[in-house]
Design a protein around this motif. Structure first.
Motif, mmCIF file in Angstrom:
data_model
loop_
_atom_site.group_PDB
_atom_site.id
_atom_site.type_symbol
_atom_site.label_atom_id
_atom_site.label_comp_id
_atom_site.label_asym_id
_atom_site.label_seq_id
_atom_site.Cartn_x
_atom_site.Cartn_y
_atom_site.Cartn_z
ATOM 1 N N ALA A 169 78.402 55.755 45.968
ATOM 2 C CA ALA A 169 77.048 55.376 45.089
ATOM 3 C C ALA A 169 76.357 56.689 45.221
ATOM 4 N N ILE A 170 76.282 57.483 46.646
ATOM 5 C CA ILE A 170 75.585 58.802 46.540
ATOM 6 C C ILE A 170 76.162 59.798 45.739
ATOM 7 N N SER A 171 77.610 59.812 45.786
ATOM 8 C CA SER A 171 78.334 60.729 44.763
ATOM 9 C C SER A 171 77.823 60.512 43.395
ATOM 10 N N ASN A 172 77.911 59.465 42.752
ATOM 11 C CA ASN A 172 77.476 58.870 41.494
ATOM 12 C C ASN A 172 76.148 59.380 41.199
ATOM 13 N N ASP A 173 75.175 59.111 42.001
ATOM 14 C CA ASP A 173 73.921 59.571 41.821
ATOM 15 C C ASP A 173 73.719 60.937 41.625
ATOM 16 N N HIS A 174 74.231 61.515 42.679
ATOM 17 C CA HIS A 174 74.280 63.188 42.537
ATOM 18 C C HIS A 174 74.878 63.727 41.238
ATOM 19 N N ASP A 175 76.056 63.103 40.795
ATOM 20 C CA ASP A 175 76.708 63.904 39.483
ATOM 21 C C ASP A 175 75.604 63.365 38.377
ATOM 22 N N ARG A 176 74.926 61.965 38.525
ATOM 23 C CA ARG A 176 73.949 61.869 37.372
ATOM 24 C C ARG A 176 72.751 62.757 37.420
ATOM 25 N N GLU A 236 73.754 66.046 35.877
ATOM 26 C CA GLU A 236 73.643 65.948 34.397
ATOM 27 C C GLU A 236 72.476 65.981 33.779
ATOM 28 N N LEU A 237 71.477 65.086 34.415
ATOM 29 C CA LEU A 237 69.838 65.156 33.945
ATOM 30 C C LEU A 237 69.216 66.587 34.098
#
Length: 71
Positions: A55-62, A65-66
């Motif tokens: 979850a943290i990795s996904n949030d970081h990647d998102r 990207e933003l």
């Protein structure tokens, strides 16, 4: 990274860092000593982590990207 510094950054006791690092080292996921941690098996380490790692990795990647945090 010294256990004292890592404990401070994570907001946990140093003894907890030493215990966790010992367990991960016995599982041959990391090498720990002399104030350094070396990841030996990243997929294995990620598998041993709770679901919050993904979850943290996904949030970081998102956020990357933003462009959040870029100047």
């Amino acid at each position: 990274m010294a256990p004292k510094f890592l404990a401070m950054m994570l907001g946990v006791r140093r003894a907890g860092i030493t215990l966790a690092a010992g367990i991960l080292q016995k599982a041959e996921l990391i090498q720990y000593g002399s104030g350094q941690i070396t990841v030996l098996d990243r997929p294995g380490l990620e598998a041993a982590a709770c679901q919050c790692h993904r979850a943290i990795s996904n949030d970081h990647d998102r956020l990357i990207e933003l462009g959040v945090g870029r100047r």
